[in-house]
Design an enzyme around this catalytic site. Sequence first.
Site, short mmCIF file in Angstrom:
data_model
loop_
_atom_site.label_atom_id
_atom_site.label_comp_id
_atom_site.label_asym_id
_atom_site.label_seq_id
_atom_site.Cartn_x
_atom_site.Cartn_y
_atom_site.Cartn_z
N LYS A 16 0.84 -1.21 0.00
CA LYS A 16 0.00 0.00 0.00
C LYS A 16 0.88 1.25 0.00
CE LYS A 16 -1.84 2.51 3.19
NZ LYS A 16 -1.68 3.82 2.54
N CYS B 176 13.68 10.63 6.71
CA CYS B 176 13.73 10.14 8.09
C CYS B 176 15.15 10.20 8.65
CB CYS B 176 13.17 8.74 8.18
SG CYS B 176 13.82 7.65 6.91
N GLU C 140 10.37 0.93 9.99
CA GLU C 140 11.33 2.02 9.74
C GLU C 140 10.60 3.31 10.07
OE1 GLU C 140 14.37 1.50 8.78
OE2 GLU C 140 14.33 -0.50 7.90
N SER D 126 5.51 7.10 10.16
CA SER D 126 5.67 7.83 11.42
C SER D 126 5.82 6.87 12.60
CB SER D 126 4.46 8.72 11.65
OG SER D 126 3.29 7.94 11.77
N THR D 127 6.49 7.34 13.63
CA THR D 127 6.68 6.55 14.84
C THR D 127 5.32 6.23 15.47
OG1 THR D 127 8.89 7.38 15.22
CG2 THR D 127 7.73 6.58 17.15
N GLU D 128 4.42 7.19 15.40
CA GLU D 128 3.10 6.98 15.98
C GLU D 128 2.38 5.78 15.37
OE1 GLU D 128 0.75 10.53 15.53
OE2 GLU D 128 -1.06 9.42 16.13
N GLU E 247 10.63 15.35 15.34
CA GLU E 247 10.95 15.27 13.92
C GLU E 247 10.15 16.34 13.18
OE1 GLU E 247 9.63 11.74 11.66
OE2 GLU E 247 11.67 11.65 10.90
N GLY F 210 3.79 3.45 13.62
CA GLY F 210 4.64 2.28 13.89
C GLY F 210 4.29 1.63 15.22
P1 NAI Z 1 1.95 8.05 8.46
O1 NAI Z 1 2.79 7.19 9.32
O2 NAI Z 1 0.55 8.30 8.85
O3 NAI Z 1 1.92 7.44 6.98
C1 NAI Z 1 2.77 6.43 6.48
C2 NAI Z 1 1.97 5.32 5.83
O4 NAI Z 1 1.21 4.65 6.82
C3 NAI Z 1 0.96 5.77 4.78
O5 NAI Z 1 0.92 4.82 3.75
C4 NAI Z 1 -0.35 5.76 5.56
O6 NAI Z 1 -1.48 5.58 4.75
C5 NAI Z 1 -0.16 4.56 6.45
N1 NAI Z 1 -0.97 4.54 7.66
C6 NAI Z 1 -1.49 5.59 8.35
N2 NAI Z 1 -2.15 5.16 9.44
C7 NAI Z 1 -2.07 3.81 9.44
C8 NAI Z 1 -2.54 2.79 10.32
N3 NAI Z 1 -3.24 3.08 11.42
N4 NAI Z 1 -2.26 1.51 10.04
C9 NAI Z 1 -1.54 1.19 8.95
N5 NAI Z 1 -1.06 2.11 8.08
C10 NAI Z 1 -1.32 3.40 8.32
O7 NAI Z 1 2.72 9.43 8.28
P2 NAI Z 1 2.13 10.88 7.91
O8 NAI Z 1 0.91 11.17 8.73
O9 NAI Z 1 1.99 10.96 6.45
O10 NAI Z 1 3.29 11.85 8.39
C11 NAI Z 1 3.36 12.30 9.72
C12 NAI Z 1 4.78 12.45 10.20
O11 NAI Z 1 5.38 11.17 10.21
C13 NAI Z 1 5.68 13.29 9.32
O12 NAI Z 1 5.59 14.63 9.64
C14 NAI Z 1 7.03 12.71 9.65
O13 NAI Z 1 7.54 13.30 10.82
C15 NAI Z 1 6.74 11.26 9.91
N6 NAI Z 1 7.03 10.41 8.73
C16 NAI Z 1 8.17 9.67 8.73
C17 NAI Z 1 8.49 8.92 7.62
C18 NAI Z 1 9.73 8.14 7.57
O14 NAI Z 1 10.25 7.90 6.49
N7 NAI Z 1 10.23 7.65 8.66
C19 NAI Z 1 7.66 8.92 6.42
C20 NAI Z 1 6.44 9.67 6.55
C21 NAI Z 1 6.17 10.39 7.66
#
Ligand code: NAI
Length: 502
Positions: A206, A314, A280, A259-261, A411, A263
Amino acid sequence: MAAKKKTRPPEKTVPAAPPGNDFRLGEPYAPAPEATDHARIAPAYGLFINGAFVSAASGKRFPTVNPATEATLSEVSEAGPGDVDKAIAAARKAFGPWNRLKASERGKYLFRIARLLQERAREFAVIESMDGGKPIRESRDFDVPQAAAHFFYHGGWADKLAYAFPGRKIAPVGVAGQIIPWNFPLLMAAWKIAPALACGNTVVLKPAESTPLTALKLAELLADAGLPPGVVNIITGAGDTGAALVNHPGIDKIAFTGSTEVGKQIQRAVAATGKRHTLELGGKAAHIIFDDAPVDQAVEGIINGIFFNQGHVCCAGSRLLVQEGVAETIVAKLRRRMENLVLGDPLDKNTDIGAIHSRAQLERIEALVRAGVEEGACIHQSGQTLPAKGYWFRPTIFTETAQSHRINREEIFGPVLSVMTFRTPDEAIEKANNTPYGLSGGVWTDKGAKIFGVTGALRAGVLWANTFNKFDPASPFGGYKESGLGREGGLHGLAAYVNLSR
Ligand code: NAI
Ligand code: MG
């Protein structure tokens, strides 16, 4: 001649429009408004399940926009629980035959995918920059070639796993659910899919809801490569779709980058289910500059470390630790260099700083920068003119920051650097490790012994010396603490996709 059956048709060249991904069969193909010859974007996309694009059961779709223009690029389907179920069933059905296929044949598919990515590099780069806002120079010179490199690298491993894990019985994990973020959409798809397939697993992936287009283009490419239906399924949707994938009993492993949240939510969801998982997550890397460092190279390294991909990285070097003797010089040079960065149209090859990925991300960056000012740090922003439309943020440096400031703890995921100073290596190490994250870090110094001494004491998964943001499919990537668990890339990355026994 029995073997003949197994050989795949030769690669097809890029088909003329329609790209076959407009799932509204029977309707004449009409390119999406922003589509060009270099970026054939359909007005709508289905879910890629069992080798074909199909409509979501609910028929629901949502738009993906170009953050530099705010124009809708296309509409993609929202996969509900029934669609997730269908995708996992397709992956399960494909698993046995894929796993039984001769390993060298599996490898050939990966090589073919890698070569097709190279052939179609331009289109992938243009679409990546349109959908996510990153400068074309980066998608052209980094994202797409690195994605191809991951398929080449793992294609090589497919029939050599016995050498990766000598003396062990090796079995694939099964069906992998993979969830990726929006900052490196195609590259993260490659990081996830390539090792999974090399080890004989099948996949439901996804992409992020705001950057689905290169993953859907990749689905087209996989079909063109003749990959057997169901081996890779690509479903679009937001967090609910991701959660449905995580919670489905039919997956054996979940691989997540984001995001860590989220994760943490995933880790709770898979607890005691027996599902393997790798995470990650975020980072807050320390980038340490000693006063014996080559100053001009270090300045370039710092600029690249924080402004690459607008800081949506990240492993970005977001906390700069400078030894007192060079702090003034480094900051002065950084400020000058920052003014010269070209901000604007991501499709212009001279652009250094593209669009902020979304309105939501822009608001997050703005809120943290406000907090930095309110908490008393000194802000320096460059003077570029911002385009009238789209989401933009000027390169920003904070000096006089304290470890307790939110800009040093959270972050930001944007083009914002905070600077701290230190006197001794021990102080640098202590400050660097004073974070809940542990993904990456960097050290600049003239002394080899100092590099080994300091990096040995840093609690971070990826460390660079006298360079930053360098990647190779052979190097494992991943973090400690709240930056996640498991590694991707290299031997460690392969280990995440196999079950080993004696
Ligand atoms: P996110 O963690 O919500 O999104 C990442 C992926 O997870 C997307 O494909 C999203 O659809 C999916 N996702 C969201 N909620 C989910 C759930 N409950 N269960 C399974 N999958 C889920 O990140 P977001 O909201 O786009 O960004 C927020 C913050 O997270 C950013 O400001 C940044 O600090 C951090 N982030 C870190 C990343 C990294 O590479 N480590 C990448 C993206 C965001
Ligand atoms: Mg988009």
